[in-house]
Design a protein around this motif. Structure first.
Motif, short mmCIF file in Angstrom:
data_model
loop_
_atom_site.label_atom_id
_atom_site.label_comp_id
_atom_site.label_asym_id
_atom_site.label_seq_id
_atom_site.Cartn_x
_atom_site.Cartn_y
_atom_site.Cartn_z
N TRP B 30 0.85 -1.20 0.00
CA TRP B 30 0.00 0.00 0.00
C TRP B 30 0.88 1.24 0.00
CZ3 TRP B 30 -5.22 -1.16 -0.14
CH2 TRP B 30 -5.56 -2.48 0.19
N ASP B 32 2.33 4.50 1.17
CA ASP B 32 2.59 5.51 2.21
C ASP B 32 3.33 6.60 1.44
OD1 ASP B 32 1.52 4.30 4.43
OD2 ASP B 32 3.40 3.50 5.19
N PRO B 33 2.70 7.76 1.22
CA PRO B 33 3.30 8.74 0.31
C PRO B 33 4.64 9.30 0.78
CG PRO B 33 1.32 9.62 1.35
CD PRO B 33 1.38 8.18 1.73
N VAL B 34 5.11 8.89 1.94
CA VAL B 34 6.41 9.38 2.44
C VAL B 34 7.59 8.59 1.87
CG1 VAL B 34 6.43 7.90 4.49
CG2 VAL B 34 7.59 10.11 4.56
N ASN B 35 7.34 7.38 1.39
CA ASN B 35 8.45 6.54 0.92
C ASN B 35 9.07 7.09 -0.37
OD1 ASN B 35 8.65 4.35 2.84
ND2 ASN B 35 6.61 3.75 2.13
#
Lengths: 160, 98
Positions: B30, B32-35
Motif C-alpha cells: 500500500w 505511504d506517500p512518504v516513501n
C-alpha cells in the motif's frame, strides 16, 4: 554526506561536522514507528481469525526483536573507531554492503515513523501536515532521514 | 500363470484438493506517500529478486493506484514476504485471493 570510496564491498562516506551531528541526532531517534502499527492483514475473515491473530502476534514479536537488534548494532557501529573516524573538519563512516541494507531499513523506520507522528500527511487525499511543539522534531527527522537514504541509494546504484 | 495386477488408478483430485488445502494469498503493498520511489524500487528488488524494470513497474502502481499486488503465494510464504517488507518499513499486508 558524500561517497568518497567504494572498494571491496565497502562504502566510505564523508560527512561535514554539521552533517555528522544531524546523522547522530536522526539515528538516535530510532525506532520511531510505533509498536503494533503494522498489520498482517487489513480485514480478517472469521474463518482465518485465529491463525491471523497468532501470526500478527508473531509478526510483532519479530519486529520488536529486530528493533532491539538494530539498536544494539547501531550503538556498536557508532562506537567503533574503525568504522567511524572523526577529525576536526569531517567524519568518515565505513559500511559493508550488508550494513547499507540495514541502515536503509533503520532510516526508513525513522522517516515513516516521523511521518506517522506528523499525522500521516497526504496532499492528494487533502490530509494536511500537523506540526505541533511535540512533534516538530519529526519534521526535520523525516527530511534528514530521506536525505541520507538518497545518498545511500545513489551509492548502491552507482556500484552496480 | 502369474496373476495380472489391477492397474493402479490414481484419483483425479489433485488440483481441487490442492486448492482447498493451500488457498492463495496476495501480498499487497500500500502507498505511504512518504516513501522515496527509489527506495521502494530497491526494496522490491531486494525482497523478491526482481530486475529493476519489474520493481519500478510495481512501485509506480503503488504510487499511482495506491496499491500493488506483488505476488500470490501460500500462507507461510506470503507471511514471510510481508515480514520482510515490514522490516523495510513498507506498508504491506496479505489478503485472501478469493
Amino acid at each position: 554526506m558524500k561517497l568518497v570510496k567504494h572498494t571491496g564491498g565497502r562504502f566510505v562516506f564523508q560527512l561535514t561536522t554539521r552533517e555528522q551531528r544531524l546523522f547522530m541526532g536522526v539515528t538516535g531517534l530510532y525506532p520511531v514507528i510505533p509498536a503494533g502499527a503494522r498489520k498482517l492483514v487489513r480485514q480478517i475473515g472469521s474463518a482465518q481469525s485465529a491463525q491471523i491473530d497468532e501470526s500478527q502476534h508473531l509478526l510483532e514479536e519479530a519486529l520488536a526483536e529486530q528493533r532491539g537488534a538494530n539498536q544494539r548494532h547501531l550503538a556498536e557501529f557508532l562506537g567503533d573507531p574503525q568504522r567511524v573516524h572523526t577529525t576536526k573538519s569531517y567524519t568518515r563512516l565505513t559500511f559493508a554492503a550488508a550494513e547499507m541494507e540495514w541502515l536503509l531499513q533503520v532510516l526508513n523506520d525513522i522517516r515513516v515513523g516521523s511521518w506517522m507522528h506528523l499525522g500521516s500527511p497526504d496532499y492528494e487525499a487533502e490530509k494536511r501536515l500537523q506540526v505541533t511543539e511535540e512533534n516538530v522534531q519529526h519534521y526535520w527527522a523525516r527530511e534528514m532521514a530521506g536525505a541520507f537514504q538518497s545518498v545511500l541509494l545513489a551509492a548502491m546504484d552507482a556500484s552496480q | 500363470m502369474p496373476e495380472i495386477a489391477e492397474p493402479l488408478v490414481l484419483p483425479v483430485v489433485e488440483s481441487a484438493t490442492k486448492e482447498t488445502r493451500e488457498p492463495g494469498w496476495l501480498v499487497v503493498c500500500w502507498d505511504d506517500p512518504v516513501n522515496l520511489m527509489g527506495y521502494v524500487t530497491h526494496v522490491f528488488q531486494a525482497v523478491f529478486g526482481w530486475n529493476k524494470q519489474k520493481a519500478e513497474s510495481h512501485m509506480m502502481q503503488v504510487h499511482k493506484q495506491g496499491k500493488s499486488v506483488l505476488v500470490r503465494a501460500g500462507f507461510e510464504k506470503a507471511e514471510h514476504y510481508v515480514h520482510q517488507l515490514h522490516r523495510y518499513a513498507l506498508n504491506a499486508t496479505m489478503e485472501r485471493d478469493e
